[in-house]
Design a protein around this motif. Structure first.
Motif, PDB file in Angstrom:
ATOM      1  N   LYS A 113      -8.653  -2.129 -95.752  1.00 38.25           N
ATOM      2  CA  LYS A 113     -10.079  -2.419 -95.693  1.00 38.25           C
ATOM      3  C   LYS A 113     -10.788  -1.383 -94.830  1.00 38.25           C
ATOM      4  O   LYS A 113     -10.267  -0.961 -93.794  1.00 38.25           O
ATOM      5  N   VAL A 114     -11.985  -1.005 -95.251  1.00 42.42           N
ATOM      6  CA  VAL A 114     -12.764  -0.010 -94.508  1.00 42.42           C
ATOM      7  C   VAL A 114     -13.206  -0.589 -93.170  1.00 42.42           C
ATOM      8  O   VAL A 114     -13.687  -1.716 -93.088  1.00 42.42           O
ATOM      9  N   PHE A 115     -13.033   0.169 -92.095  1.00 40.95           N
ATOM     10  CA  PHE A 115     -13.505  -0.275 -90.785  1.00 40.95           C
ATOM     11  C   PHE A 115     -14.316   0.789 -90.057  1.00 40.95           C
ATOM     12  O   PHE A 115     -15.010   0.480 -89.086  1.00 40.95           O
ATOM     13  N   ALA A 116     -14.266   2.018 -90.486  1.00 36.94           N
ATOM     14  CA  ALA A 116     -15.008   3.057 -89.771  1.00 36.94           C
ATOM     15  C   ALA A 116     -15.252   4.239 -90.680  1.00 36.94           C
ATOM     16  O   ALA A 116     -14.497   4.493 -91.627  1.00 36.94           O
ATOM     17  N   TRP A 117     -16.328   4.955 -90.377  1.00 38.83           N
ATOM     18  CA  TRP A 117     -16.674   6.187 -91.080  1.00 38.83           C
ATOM     19  C   TRP A 117     -16.961   7.256 -90.047  1.00 38.83           C
ATOM     20  O   TRP A 117     -17.423   6.978 -88.953  1.00 38.83           O
ATOM     21  N   ARG A 118     -16.698   8.478 -90.407  1.00 39.07           N
ATOM     22  CA  ARG A 118     -17.069   9.612 -89.583  1.00 39.07           C
ATOM     23  C   ARG A 118     -17.651  10.686 -90.499  1.00 39.07           C
ATOM     24  O   ARG A 118     -17.269  10.806 -91.653  1.00 39.07           O
ATOM     25  N   GLY A 119     -18.561  11.488 -89.919  1.00 39.12           N
ATOM     26  CA  GLY A 119     -19.255  12.466 -90.734  1.00 39.12           C
ATOM     27  C   GLY A 119     -20.325  11.778 -91.560  1.00 39.12           C
ATOM     28  O   GLY A 119     -20.700  10.630 -91.314  1.00 39.12           O
ATOM     29  N   GLU A 120     -20.828  12.479 -92.561  1.00 40.66           N
ATOM     30  CA  GLU A 120     -21.849  11.912 -93.442  1.00 40.66           C
ATOM     31  C   GLU A 120     -21.199  11.531 -94.760  1.00 40.66           C
ATOM     32  O   GLU A 120     -20.704  12.374 -95.497  1.00 40.66           O
ATOM     33  N   THR A 121     -21.213  10.239 -95.032  1.00 35.14           N
ATOM     34  CA  THR A 121     -20.601   9.761 -96.262  1.00 35.14           C
ATOM     35  C   THR A 121     -21.576   9.911 -97.423  1.00 35.14           C
ATOM     36  O   THR A 121     -22.779   9.780 -97.277  1.00 35.14           O
ATOM     37  N   PHE A 122     -21.022  10.191 -98.590  1.00 35.48           N
ATOM     38  CA  PHE A 122     -21.799  10.258 -99.822  1.00 35.48           C
ATOM     39  C   PHE A 122     -21.093   9.361-100.817  1.00 35.48           C
ATOM     40  O   PHE A 122     -19.977   9.641-101.240  1.00 35.48           O
TER      41      PHE A 122
END
Length: 741
Positions: A113-122
């Motif tokens: 499961k997604v819990f974090a993002w880094r950078g700019e997501t597209f």
């Protein structure tokens, strides 16, 4: 004759006058025709001066008009030429949807499961045709209600913006710009200027320059906007807008934002969610729901009102949207694992993490429940047991016996805390949490937890430094005690004696092989934790004790792939390594560490029926306080202190750190049955002074247990029962008793 002369003539007079041949009366001679009288001019309405002025104005108007239409024609030609130039340079819509110069990293927990993002997501291309109609309507209603009726520039909108700016005391082009959606897209495209790393320090600086205002920027926007209207359809322009707009929290485009905030595609959002997303366009960071959900909902209500006013929502639909405001998805709401995510980003190569130009998916070891448990436990203890306003910091690491990190708290979120990760970046003196490695070395050489060591005054002459006299925390001496009691009560002098007996180099080697990579002290203070280490290193070293004596490299990254690609680029880099001490030694040490909690300094860490083992640690002047321990399932490390090394007041490792540890463990083990620790209870031995008359029951505070025959390692021999092996070993190391007082 009389008839022949008048024959053929018409008797006009007879017919006109009716008389028989009477002649008409002679006409009076006509009066001479007079010339018409000259017309009188109307009286003058203006005086001479006014007439002169009007004449001047008329002349000026003719000049202005003559110049004006020519200038207008020239400007029109220039505008047409500029628009044509830009139109020829504009690429296809599909080439403009992804505005990022770098890629993104999406992190998955242990369950995928997604819990974090880094950078700019597209999140992928979304078009005006397949996006939710509510989102399309919300954007138009908010940003440009006349979008479908103008040609790229709205003179009415610009005039209105100038009026508002002047009324509010700003310059005519400061504040409201009156920009249409087309003009906003022109800014997003930076008027066709591509990012150049040589010209701008960063992508952020490039975008800031693109968004800058001013007269010249506005002037250049006009032909570019006209060119876009010429080249693209209205839906094409909206498509570019939907994909390039930055919407906070690292989300580029509405598809990424919808996934980030609501866990769904932008073609599935309802009116309330669409209004919240459209509200981000004004100020992405301020209105990001992850920063302040209530503020984002209030902004969304304004958008809902505009949609209702412009006929995009009925009264009932608008009321329903206001009554059921948009809520964050579970992943976005938790916003868990920030410090953990930062650490994982550091663990991979920069070109695939911080500096990636691709979209990367990383599967990690994080357990989101454990992460929430750790964060909640820390907050609870500080709210209930720490003075309000305290600036003390704390860090927590939770891992499995193989080094898989399940949760990480890098510090409290207080003013000026910053993003510094105290679990992985802070090098702090370890204090007594280092002592288990001293006893690990001894046990691996064949000593028993039931062996005895002197807790008596000790002074050592250190070459180049003079005499050194260690002291116990309570300033007292207990005479002859077992190794188990010495560790349980965290006695300093016995730890030094054991370290000197087995050899500092051996202790140092054991600690380093367990994963304590920091430089270790060269002198006898090594045994007392004079060296510095990180909480992550120390917790990983304790995991080696739990797993039976093998080294551990803590890890969080399990697998790294490119989005949409099944090929694994990077796999797990940590885990269990080579054996450091024997399994018997590790299980004996585990027993000794249970006594720290059962009978020693770690009493506040007791966990009911769940067997646990651990060790307290407090450094000089209480600048650092530690508690690290484990159950059969998890290893947890806790550190507490001040960032500026200010001494803690009334805090030791057995105090607040042990209570934080207990709170974390209690939450983590909720619903998990009690599981025995892998340990060996040693056979008690008689103290040297007791002789044959000593009791065969409990000796030195150690309960009698199962039989154990120590297995000598590296040439060591099991000490004889009833001897003082530590004193004997010290004499062997030092040669004589000189230097021991």
């Amino acid at each position: 004759m009389s008839g022949s002369g008048n024959k053929g003539k018409t008797l006009v007079a007879d017919r006109r006058y009716g008389g028989g041949g009477a002649k008409p009366p002679p006409k009076k001679p006509a009066a001479a025709k007079k010339s018409p009288a000259p017309r009188k001019r109307p009286p003058r309405k203006h005086g001479l001066i006014m007439g002169f002025i009007l004449g001047i104005l008329s002349m000026i108007w003719r000049v202005v008009w003559g110049i004006g239409w020519r200038v207008t024609a020239v400007v029109g030609l220039i505008l047409f030429g500029a628009a044509f130039y830009f139109e020829q340079r504009l690429p296809q819509v599909s080439d403009l949807v992804d505005a990022r110069a770098r890629g993104s990293v999406t992190m998955l927990d242990r369950d995928g499961k997604v819990f974090a993002w880094r950078g700019e997501t597209f999140g992928g291309m979304i078009t005006a045709e397949n996006v939710s109609k509510h989102l399309k309507n919300a954007v138009v209603a908010t940003e440009d209600k006349r979008f479908f009726h103008h040609f790229g520039v709205s003179p009415r909108g610009i005039a209105s913006a100038i009026r508002i700016n002047l009324a509010e005391g700003r310059g005519p082009l400061e504040g409201n710009g009156g920009s249409t959606i087309t003009q906003q897209v022109a800014k997003l495209l930076c008027l066709g200027v591509e990012y150049d790393a040589k010209q701008w320090k960063s992508e952020a600086a490039y975008e800031e320059d693109c968004r800058s205002g001013g007269v010249w920027r506005k002037v250049k926007e006009i032909p570019f906007s006209l060119a876009m209207e010429w080249k693209y359809s209205k839906d094409d322009i909206l498509t570019i807008y939907f994909n390039r707009a930055y919407l906070g929290a690292g989300a580029r485009g509405f598809e990424a934002a919808a996934q980030r905030y609501f866990g769904k595609s932008a073609n599935q959002v309802n009116p309330a969610e669409a209004a919240m997303l459209a509200g981000l366009l004004k100020a992405p960071s301020r209105y990001a729901p992850t920063n302040n959900l209530k503020r984002a909902q209030d902004r969304a209500n304004v958008i809902i009102g505009l949609m209702e006013e412009q006929g995009y929502l009925t009264r009932a639909e608008a009321d329903d949207a206001r009554a059921h405001p948009a809520q964050l998805s579970e992943a976005a709401q938790k916003n868990a694992g920030g410090f953990f995510a930062d650490w994982v980003m550091e663990s991979g190569p920069a070109f695939l993490t911080k500096e990636t130009t691709e979209d990367v998916i990383i599967r990690t070891t994080l357990d989101q429940k454990i992460q929430r448990d750790a964060e909640g436990a820390l907050q609870f203890v500080f709210e209930t047991k720490v003075q309000e306003g305290s600036k003390a910091q704390a860090a927590i690491v939770v891992m499995s016996a193989d080094g898989a990190v399940r949760g990480m708290v890098g510090g409290r979120k207080i003013a000026a805390a910053g993003s510094f990760n105290r679990a992985t970046q802070a090098l702090r003196q370890t204090g007594s949490v280092f002592k288990p490695f001293v006893y690990a070395a001894a046990l691996d050489l064949g000593y028993s937890p039931s062996d005895y060591v002197e807790d008596t005054p000790l002074t050592m002459r250190i070459p180049g430094s003079g005499p050194w006299t260690p002291e116990n925390y309570d300033k007292k001496f207990k005479g002859m005690i077992t190794l188990t009691q010495a560790l349980a009560e965290s006695r300093n002098i016995p730890a030094v004696r054991v370290s000197e007996a087995v050899g500092r180099d051996v202790v140092r080697q054991v600690a380093q092989q367990f994963g304590v990579k920091s430089d270790l002290a060269a002198g006898p203070a090594l045994a007392l934790g004079a060296s510095e280490s990180t909480l992550l290193e120390m917790t990983g070293a304790y995991a080696g004790i739990l797993n039976g004596g093998s080294s551990v490299q803590p890890y969080g990254l399990v697998e790294l792939k490119l989005q949409g690609d099944d090929t694994e680029l990077i796999g797990q880099s940590g885990g269990i390594g080579e054996r450091v001490i024997s399994q018997n030694a590790a299980q004996l040490l585990t027993y000794m560490m249970t006594q720290v909690i059962q009978k020693g300094t770690g009493g506040r860490a007791r966990l009911g029926d769940t067997p646990v083992a651990g060790k307290t640690g407090t450094t000089n002047a209480s600048r650092d306080a530690w508690f690290i321990g484990f159950s059969a399932h998890y290893v947890v490390g806790v550190w507490m202190g001040y960032d500026d090394n200010t001494p803690l007041k009334g805090v030791t490792g057995g105090g607040l750190p042990a209570e934080i540890w207990h709170e974390v463990m209690a939450r983590v083990h909720k619903g998990i049955p009690a599981t025995p620790l892998p340990m060996i209870v040693p056979e008690p031995r008689l103290p040297p002074s007791a002789g044959a008359s000593a009791s065969s029951g409990d000796v030195g505070g150690v309960p009698q247990g199962q039989q154990y025959a120590p297995q000598p390692q590296q040439g060591g021999q099991p000490p004889a029962q009833g001897s003082d092996p530590i004193a004997d070993a010290l004499r062997d190391v030092l040669g004589t008793t000189s230097g021991l007082y």
